[in-house]
Design an enzyme around this catalytic site. Structure first.
Site, PDB file in Angstrom:
ATOM      1  N   TYR A 137     -24.577 -41.174  26.761  1.00 23.25           N
ATOM      2  CA  TYR A 137     -23.593 -42.261  26.880  1.00 23.25           C
ATOM      3  C   TYR A 137     -23.743 -43.181  25.677  1.00 23.25           C
ATOM      4  O   TYR A 137     -24.867 -43.487  25.263  1.00 23.25           O
ATOM      5  CB  TYR A 137     -23.842 -43.049  28.169  1.00 23.25           C
ATOM      6  CG  TYR A 137     -23.043 -44.339  28.251  1.00 23.25           C
ATOM      7  CD1 TYR A 137     -21.811 -44.372  28.908  1.00 23.25           C
ATOM      8  CD2 TYR A 137     -23.510 -45.517  27.660  1.00 23.25           C
ATOM      9  CE1 TYR A 137     -21.064 -45.548  28.973  1.00 23.25           C
ATOM     10  CE2 TYR A 137     -22.766 -46.696  27.724  1.00 23.25           C
ATOM     11  CZ  TYR A 137     -21.551 -46.698  28.379  1.00 23.25           C
ATOM     12  OH  TYR A 137     -20.815 -47.849  28.441  1.00 23.25           O
TER      13      TYR A 137
ATOM     14  N   GLU B 214     -15.999 -46.631  24.021  1.00 26.78           N
ATOM     15  CA  GLU B 214     -17.017 -46.013  24.874  1.00 26.78           C
ATOM     16  C   GLU B 214     -16.879 -44.498  24.867  1.00 26.78           C
ATOM     17  O   GLU B 214     -15.758 -43.974  24.878  1.00 26.78           O
ATOM     18  CB  GLU B 214     -16.856 -46.541  26.312  1.00 26.78           C
ATOM     19  CG  GLU B 214     -17.884 -45.999  27.283  1.00 26.78           C
ATOM     20  CD  GLU B 214     -17.623 -46.481  28.715  1.00 26.78           C
ATOM     21  OE1 GLU B 214     -18.315 -47.399  29.164  1.00 26.78           O
ATOM     22  OE2 GLU B 214     -16.715 -45.929  29.368  1.00 26.78           O
TER      23      GLU B 214
END
Ligand code: GDP
Ligand code: MN
Length: 387
Positions: free
Chosen positions: A101, A189
């Site tokens: 992530y 993101e």
């Protein structure tokens, strides 16, 4: 301004972040053509502005044309948490060794960009932050320097990236920071940032929000807003430079200034009413602007009554009244209006409205009085004489 996954990936690619090749399509036939182009196996991905598509059945692998047709047919038109799928992204499928992530956003309290990284990607990152916060590296960046490669290498190591991909992960984070700063994003993101069995690092998903107020610096990004999925009245309002948000109730709310409109929503709700929209006509008050705003409000069939709330400052109430009178001569609204004028030249404005004796227009002095009147009118109850 939120971008669809594939639009975010295009920005990623422009800044050197690695993504899989793919195509956006809107029909099953185009999906088949796209899959032939990118090569099987492919992933069929719903393009909607909401996360958790995978869990909702909006992300499916297809090894051949039969599977592709089935999944594309199922996902097109699917409703994912209120978002109807009109576009699919067909991407060459990746083999996945690990899911990481990475994100960049502005930490307002620290007044600095914040880079976050975790090797626990692919899942809900809020859950990681809550249950195993030690697995989420948070690093503030000096905005004058930007994210250096050294810093990015340290973040990747601290976060526990496999040692052979630390460099690839650092490169991805530097590119992601570049997307964030150079495209004026508020959020960039990647979840998951994958490591393939060949040890390539690649963005498998994207979540990008651009700062709408900075769009003038990026004319090439202006076409990225999800116009097709936008409410048609909202789209027209945007084109006219008016802030309009559709809500579920039956009372149209029109005011000048976002703060005033928001408090008007509250007061109407307190009076037992349910707003149908949020319309901020902004500054200025000429007849044309008032007319446009009134037209926008009335385009929503759910509107049973309208509260027109003006607080005069630089905008003068008498001018707004003149604008309203001119507008009503042209459009003759079918539902009652309550007009509250307060501030600069309010008495003059009310006098003008009274003189014009517009049918179906009720004056009010205070916000509470206006809210009570409009709630009654929306319910079909009488409120005394108009004008
Ligand atoms: P989200 O559910 O909206 O976050 O959509 P994602 O794009 O993140 O996809 C959800 C999940 O589907 C990912 O975490 C992966 O596990 C899986 N997935 C997506 N693309 C691929 C792919 O190319 N190959 C494989 N094996 N899995 C994929
Ligand atoms: Mn995802």
């Amino acid at each position: 301004m939120d971008l669809l996954e594939y639009q975010g990936k295009r920005l990623f690619a422009r800044h050197g972040l690695r993504v899989s090749s793919g195509k956006p399509v809107a029909t099953v036939e185009d999906a088949v053509a796209a899959a032939e182009e990118v090569g099987y196996p492919v992933v069929v991905k719903a393009q909607v502005l909401i996360g958790g598509r995978g869990k909702a059945g909006g992300v499916k692998l297809a090894a051949d044309e039969g599977a592709l047709r089935e999944h594309a047919g199922n996902i097109l038109g699917m409703d994912i948490k209120g978002h109807v799928v009109r576009t699919l992204w067909i991407e060459h499928a990746s083999d996945i060794a690990s899911e990481y992530y990475a994100s960049v956003l502005l930490d307002r309290s620290a007044k600095k960009p914040l880079v976050m990284f975790s090797v626990e990607g692919g899942v809900d990152i809020e859950e990681v932050a809550e249950k195993t916060p030690e697995k989420l590296v948070r690093h503030h960046v000096d905005p004058l320097v930007g994210l250096t490669r050294e810093e990015a290498l340290r973040i990747a190591r601290d976060g526990g990236a496999d040692s052979d991909v630390v460099e690839g992960v650092a490169d991805a984070m530097v590119a992601l920071y570049e997307v964030w700063i150079e495209e004026d994003a508020t959020l960039a993101e990647i979840n998951p940032l994958i490591v393939t069995p060949e040890r390539d690092v690649r963005a498998l998903d994207s979540k990008v929000s651009l700062d709408g107020n900075a769009l003038f610096r990026h004319p090439e990004n202006a076409g990225l807003s999800d116009v097709e999925n936008q409410d048609p009245i909202e789209r027209r309002a945007n084109e006219q430079g008016v802030q309009y948000v559709k809500l579920d109730g039956d009372i149209g709310i029109l005011g000048n200034g976002a703060g005033l409109v928001m408090s008007t929503l509250d007061v109407v709700a307190q009076a037992g009413g349910s707003p149908a929209n949020f319309l901020d006509a902004g500054g200025g008050s000429d007849a044309e602007k008032v007319k446009q705003a009134v037209e926008l409000i009335l385009e929503n069939d759910a509107v049973k009554a309208v509260l027109f709330n003006i607080f005069g400052g630089i905008t003068r109430c008498d001018e707004v009244a003149r604008g309203l009178i001119a507008a009503f001569q042209e459009i003759e609204p079918s539902v009652p209006f309550v007009v509250r004028l307060d501030g600069t030249n309010d008495a003059e404005g009310r006098r003008l409205l009274e003189e014009a004796a517009l049918p179906n227009v009720h004056a009010a002095r205070t916000m509470n009085e206006a809210a009570e009147k409009v709630v009654k009118l929306a319910a079909g109850e009488p409120v005394g004489s108009a004008g």
